[in-house]
Design a protein around this motif. Structure first.
Motif, mmCIF file in Angstrom:
data_model
loop_
_atom_site.group_PDB
_atom_site.id
_atom_site.type_symbol
_atom_site.label_atom_id
_atom_site.label_comp_id
_atom_site.label_asym_id
_atom_site.label_seq_id
_atom_site.Cartn_x
_atom_site.Cartn_y
_atom_site.Cartn_z
ATOM 1 N N LEU A 28 0.828 -1.209 0.000
ATOM 2 C CA LEU A 28 0.000 0.000 0.000
ATOM 3 C C LEU A 28 0.865 1.263 0.000
ATOM 4 N N VAL A 29 2.002 1.211 0.709
ATOM 5 C CA VAL A 29 2.913 2.359 0.716
ATOM 6 C C VAL A 29 3.543 2.552 -0.658
ATOM 7 N N ALA A 30 3.918 1.456 -1.309
ATOM 8 C CA ALA A 30 4.762 1.538 -2.508
ATOM 9 C C ALA A 30 4.001 1.492 -3.825
ATOM 10 N N MET A 31 2.718 1.157 -3.813
ATOM 11 C CA MET A 31 1.985 0.954 -5.059
ATOM 12 C C MET A 31 1.876 2.232 -5.891
ATOM 13 N N GLU A 32 1.739 2.055 -7.196
ATOM 14 C CA GLU A 32 1.464 3.166 -8.090
ATOM 15 C C GLU A 32 -0.005 3.573 -7.952
ATOM 16 N N LYS A 56 2.015 -5.717 -8.451
ATOM 17 C CA LYS A 56 3.219 -5.252 -9.145
ATOM 18 C C LYS A 56 4.341 -4.971 -8.153
ATOM 19 N N VAL A 57 3.991 -4.365 -7.022
ATOM 20 C CA VAL A 57 4.995 -4.093 -5.988
ATOM 21 C C VAL A 57 5.561 -5.392 -5.446
ATOM 22 N N LEU A 58 4.693 -6.334 -5.117
ATOM 23 C CA LEU A 58 5.139 -7.595 -4.524
ATOM 24 C C LEU A 58 6.054 -8.364 -5.476
ATOM 25 N N ARG A 59 5.781 -8.280 -6.752
ATOM 26 C CA ARG A 59 6.624 -8.961 -7.737
ATOM 27 C C ARG A 59 7.934 -8.230 -7.966
ATOM 28 N N ALA A 60 7.982 -6.944 -7.589
ATOM 29 C CA ALA A 60 9.211 -6.156 -7.768
ATOM 30 C C ALA A 60 10.144 -6.241 -6.564
ATOM 31 N N LEU A 61 9.755 -6.971 -5.516
ATOM 32 C CA LEU A 61 10.614 -7.099 -4.337
ATOM 33 C C LEU A 61 11.884 -7.868 -4.684
ATOM 34 N N ARG A 62 13.008 -7.282 -4.343
ATOM 35 C CA ARG A 62 14.298 -7.921 -4.594
ATOM 36 C C ARG A 62 14.522 -9.080 -3.619
ATOM 37 N N ARG A 63 15.196 -10.111 -4.057
ATOM 38 C CA ARG A 63 15.552 -11.217 -3.174
ATOM 39 C C ARG A 63 16.446 -10.700 -2.043
ATOM 40 N N ALA A 78 14.420 -4.537 2.889
ATOM 41 C CA ALA A 78 13.826 -4.919 1.602
ATOM 42 C C ALA A 78 14.005 -3.790 0.586
ATOM 43 N N HIS A 79 13.944 -4.179 -0.693
ATOM 44 C CA HIS A 79 14.039 -3.198 -1.782
ATOM 45 C C HIS A 79 12.965 -3.498 -2.812
ATOM 46 N N VAL A 80 12.340 -2.444 -3.314
ATOM 47 C CA VAL A 80 11.381 -2.569 -4.412
ATOM 48 C C VAL A 80 12.090 -2.075 -5.667
ATOM 49 N N ASP A 81 12.367 -2.989 -6.562
ATOM 50 C CA ASP A 81 13.164 -2.653 -7.743
ATOM 51 C C ASP A 81 12.271 -2.122 -8.866
ATOM 52 N N ASN A 82 11.923 -0.856 -8.753
ATOM 53 C CA ASN A 82 11.256 -0.161 -9.853
ATOM 54 C C ASN A 82 11.704 1.297 -9.855
ATOM 55 N N TRP A 83 11.223 2.089 -10.799
ATOM 56 C CA TRP A 83 11.688 3.462 -10.931
ATOM 57 C C TRP A 83 11.355 4.299 -9.707
ATOM 58 N N PHE A 102 -9.686 -7.146 -0.022
ATOM 59 C CA PHE A 102 -9.325 -8.551 0.139
ATOM 60 C C PHE A 102 -8.142 -8.884 -0.767
ATOM 61 N N VAL A 103 -7.494 -9.991 -0.480
ATOM 62 C CA VAL A 103 -6.226 -10.321 -1.130
ATOM 63 C C VAL A 103 -6.457 -11.322 -2.260
ATOM 64 N N ARG A 104 -5.949 -10.997 -3.426
ATOM 65 C CA ARG A 104 -6.129 -11.858 -4.589
ATOM 66 C C ARG A 104 -5.100 -12.982 -4.587
ATOM 67 N N ARG A 105 -5.399 -14.033 -5.307
ATOM 68 C CA ARG A 105 -4.505 -15.200 -5.314
ATOM 69 C C ARG A 105 -3.095 -14.835 -5.766
ATOM 70 N N ASP A 106 -2.945 -14.037 -6.794
ATOM 71 C CA ASP A 106 -1.594 -13.727 -7.272
ATOM 72 C C ASP A 106 -0.824 -12.898 -6.247
ATOM 73 N N GLU A 107 -1.523 -12.102 -5.408
ATOM 74 C CA GLU A 107 -0.867 -11.382 -4.321
ATOM 75 C C GLU A 107 -0.307 -12.362 -3.287
ATOM 76 N N VAL A 108 -1.153 -13.302 -2.873
ATOM 77 C CA VAL A 108 -0.733 -14.290 -1.874
ATOM 78 C C VAL A 108 0.485 -15.058 -2.360
ATOM 79 N N GLU A 109 0.450 -15.473 -3.608
ATOM 80 C CA GLU A 109 1.537 -16.295 -4.131
ATOM 81 C C GLU A 109 2.818 -15.478 -4.325
ATOM 82 N N ALA A 110 2.685 -14.216 -4.683
ATOM 83 C CA ALA A 110 3.876 -13.355 -4.766
ATOM 84 C C ALA A 110 4.485 -13.152 -3.386
#
Length: 487
Positions: A249-253, A269-276, A318-323, A434-442
């Motif tokens: 919620l803090v980092a979303m576009e 999109k944010v969750l998928r941009a999280l760096r390992r 943690a790091h969010v790898d986007n612009w 509510f949380v979508r399946r792709d959010e949970v899995e990311a």
């Protein structure tokens, strides 16, 4: 074809005699009823293993309401209790689901003026058998939606298995995965703060923000959750769901609209941009005996009755790898037996590029935005201001807090239980919070990678005394970047 969203005229509560139902669900529903937010024809059917009739269930519900719901919010309690009925069920066997279906009534309505909402407040191990039983009894039709309480698995593989079982009977638009943090007013206000105020959104990026901190601290220990917690630990219990949702919620576009699909598209999109996360970017801990608010408390191993490698504390860089967030660290910290019960988000802005007051002896601090979620809901923005005086010896500056305390800002508004919002949205078929399946899995994908790092580097929890802010290594995690945790 997606069925139209219709308001439910029946709500089926699994686990209706459990702790969550007594402390949160039934009080939330009663409060909604007192405020006139439930339709007159809504029936609430409780089910659990315990044998009882309708009147016994209503008596249990009355006791729960008198214990956990403030008196001023119990208006019309008798009317609410008359909505309740009960059907005993062993969810692990198909036997009994036909009787439950008869109690509930038809799961679909050809006139589209009603529908069935189901809330599963049960152990995840019961999700599969329960879904199978509901399907067997014809309680999974197009006008049926289902709410799932966390945890949804213990890793990505088990989460996918649960989601597959649910998807076998319900389409994604009828699945409501609950994270109760998203029902809190201040969490929702984070969206309003960002996207309803031109003051913040233009500077909500790496050009102006130095770092972000998210803390979820608890003073309690195991509190009767011995078996669950030792299998889960802080990373699975708090980071995987609550903390990553707050980070998203803090980092979303900015979403295109306040719509379930648009909001959740941006979060994922944010969750998928999280760096390992690397080994030197994480610290784990486990509390030992100490004192909380002057009272002695035992260590985790004492409460558990055996030694364990389960973490009760985790700190992560943690790091969010986007612009938008390139180079901005997100420091996450959660733990049990910490000095305070607090959940907060701290956004630390960069210093001004040049201080015109430096030669006059003034020192400056960067601005901070502190969003308090619990125990108090408030928003505080720190600004630099001149200390009153003639300034013959120079100019002195000091941080001045601009504070919005939610209960004071909205006098006359009830402080709502987070589940009120979520139960109402489940009944009304609004999936935005509510949380979508792709959010949970990311989320699981990122968390599983952290556990792999711990295992590969043989990282074990460091001990910390109850009543402290965790292992000293957690302090060093931030301080080596010149950052201090907000306390």
């Amino acid at each position: 074809m997606v069925a139209p969203a219709i308001t439910a005229d029946r709500l089926l509560l699994f686990g209706a005699t459990g702790d969550l139902a007594r402390r949160m669900l039934l009080p939330s529903l009663c409060a909604l009823d007192a405020d006139g937010l439930l339709t007159e024809n809504l029936r609430i059917i409780g089910t659990a293993r315990s044998e009882m009739d309708d009147n016994t269930f209503r008596d249990m519900a009355r006791e729960a309401l008198e214990t956990f719901l403030p008196a001023e919010r119990r208006g019309g309690m008798a009317t609410f209790l008359n909505r309740l009925s009960y059907q005993a069920l062993d969810a692990t066997t198909l036997t009994g689901y036909e009787a439950l279906a008869e109690k509930v009534g038809p799961s679909d309505n050809a006139n589209e003026d009603g529908g069935l909402a189901i809330f599963l407040s049960t152990a995840p191990s019961l999700f599969g058998p329960t879904i199978a039983g509901l399907k067997h009894a014809g309680l999974t039709g197009d006008h049926v939606r289902i709410g799932l309480e966390k945890p949804l698995g213990t890793d990505l593989e088990s989460s996918c298995a649960i989601n597959d079982a649910v998807a076998d009977a319900f389409t994604e638009d009828r699945i409501f995965r609950i994270d109760h943090y998203l029902g809190k007013e201040t969490v929702q206000n984070l969206l309003a703060l960002r996207f309803a105020n031109i003051l913040f959104e233009p500077i909500w990026n790496s050009n102006y923000i130095e770092h972000v901190q998210i803390t979820v601290a608890e003073t309690v220990g195991l509190e009767g959750r011995v078996a669950f917690y030792d299998d889960a630990g802080a990373l699975r219990d708090m980071v995987q769901n609550h903390m990553l949702q707050l980070l998203a919620l803090v980092a979303m576009e900015p979403p295109t609209s306040f719509d379930a699909t648009a909001v959740r598209d941006e979060k994922v999109k944010v969750l998928r941009a999280l760096r390992r996360v690397e080994a030197n970017e994480t610290v784990t801990g486990q509390y030992r005996a100490g004192a909380i608010k002057g009272e002695a408390v035992p260590g985790y191993d004492d409460e558990l009755g055996k030694e364990s490698d389960t973490e009760t504390f985790a700190a992560i860089k943690a790091h969010v790898d986007n612009w938008r967030w390139k180079g901005v660290p997100f420091y996450l910290r959660t733990g049990k037996r910490l000095p305070e019960r607090v959940t907060e988000i701290v956004v630390r802005f960069r210093c001004v590029p040049h201080s015109i007051f430096e030669q006059m002896g003034a020192t400056m601090q960067p601005n901070s935005l502190v969003i308090g979620i619990q125990p108090e809901e408030n928003i505080t923005l720190s600004l630099m201001a001149k200390v009153p005086g003639l300034g013959v010896d120079g100019v002195r500056l000091r941080e001045v807090p601009l504070e919005i305390t939610m209960p004071d800002a909205f006098v006359g508004q009830h402080r709502r239980i987070a589940y009120e919002r979520l139960l109402l949205d489940l009944i009304n078929a609004d999936q935005t919070l509510f949380v979508r399946r792709d959010e949970v899995e990311a989320q699981w994908h990122w968390v599983d990678a952290i556990r792999e790092v711990w295992e590969a580097a043989d990282i074990k929890p460091k001990t910390y005394g109850a009543g402290s802010w965790g292992p000293s290594a957690a302090i060093a995690l931030a301080e080596r970047d010149g950052v201090s945790w907000h306390e």
